[in-house]
Design a protein around this motif. Structure first.
Motif, PDB file in Angstrom:
ATOM      1  N   GLN A 198      -7.479  -5.497   2.723  1.00 36.90           N
ATOM      2  CA  GLN A 198      -8.203  -5.828   1.502  1.00 36.90           C
ATOM      3  C   GLN A 198      -8.309  -7.332   1.284  1.00 36.90           C
ATOM      4  N   ALA A 199      -7.332  -8.079   1.741  1.00 39.46           N
ATOM      5  CA  ALA A 199      -7.316  -9.524   1.525  1.00 39.46           C
ATOM      6  C   ALA A 199      -8.170 -10.230   2.565  1.00 39.46           C
ATOM      7  N   ASP A 230       0.701 -11.785   8.312  1.00 42.20           N
ATOM      8  CA  ASP A 230       0.242 -12.576   7.164  1.00 42.20           C
ATOM      9  C   ASP A 230       0.056 -14.053   7.490  1.00 42.20           C
TER      10      ASP A 230
END
Length: 244
Positions: A152-153, A227
């Motif tokens: 989603q990011a 990340d």
């Protein structure tokens, strides 16, 4: 009275009568001069009753205030006329629609071919290659907005990689960006293996994406990301892209 005297008397009397008649004719206005005036009057009357030349018989075209022919026949400007400057002057030229400028457009998924290739050096990197398959030059604005799997990011961009100018691709030319997939020292968190990749293209404003996204294939085993995921700005050369 002698015969000679009688003859002279008769001659004198005849002369007197002729003179009297002549004087009367001159005084009452019915003599020779009257006859001349009557003849002149008759000719004038006849002339005044003669029919005037018909306008229809004048075949010379007249000229109106615009200098155009406005007579009869082929010169006429009325219904059924075949010509005349006045009629031509009233014609409005048909405007043509403006043709396409042919200027550059924004690169997007439907006009480019996008390839994603893992790199061995630098490690944990991927190279995105975008080739213009359209008929016009296109602009690669900003940086690729990538989505691995169902993430989603949106990965952040490496600000230091911003080029001096917007990348412009002529038909057949390619532009590049690199993707830092994961931390090289293993410090990244929330890692996962993605099986699909979607690449979206930014518009001039840099807010959101435009057009269609591209769906380059990933290796069969998938691609590992965490990340530490980041992307570079689009670059005009491959060397600039893999520097980061």
């Amino acid at each position: 009275m002698s015969s000679i005297s009688r003859t002279r008397l008769l001659a004198a009397a005849a002369t007197t009568v002729v003179a009297a008649l002549s004087l009367t004719a001159c005084n009452d206005g019915t003599g020779t001069q009257d006859e001349g005036r009557v003849a002149d009057t008759s000719r004038s009357a006849a002339a005044s009753h003669s029919p005037a030349p018909s306008a229809a018989t004048d075949q010379s075209p007249s000229t109106d205030s615009t200098g155009s022919s406005a007579g009869t026949g082929s010169y006429g400007a009325g219904a059924g006329s075949t010509g005349g400057t006045a009629t031509s002057a009233r014609r409005t030229p048909v405007s043509k629609a403006p043709s396409s400028s042919g200027g550059p457009v924004t690169c997007e998924g439907s006009t480019v071919r996008t390839v994603a290739a893992p790199l061995t050096r630098p490690v944990n990197h991927m190279l995105l290659t975008v080739t213009n398959t359209g008929s016009k030059s296109c602009y690669l604005y900003g940086y690729p907005v990538v989505r691995f799997g169902e993430a989603q990011a949106v990965p952040p961009v490496i600000e230091a990689s911003q080029p001096q100018a917007v990348v412009t691709l002529a038909p057949g030319e390619s532009g590049y960006a690199s993707v830092n997939l994961a931390a090289t020292d293993g410090s990244g968190a929330n890692g996962y293996t993605a099986k699909t990749l979607t690449v979206y293209f930014q518009g001039r404003s840099g807010n959101g994406s435009v057009g269609k996204g591209a769906h380059p294939s990933l290796p069969t085993q998938g691609t590992y990301v965490d990340d530490a995921l980041k992307v570079t700005y689009w670059q005009q050369s491959m060397d600039d892209a893999v520097t980061w």
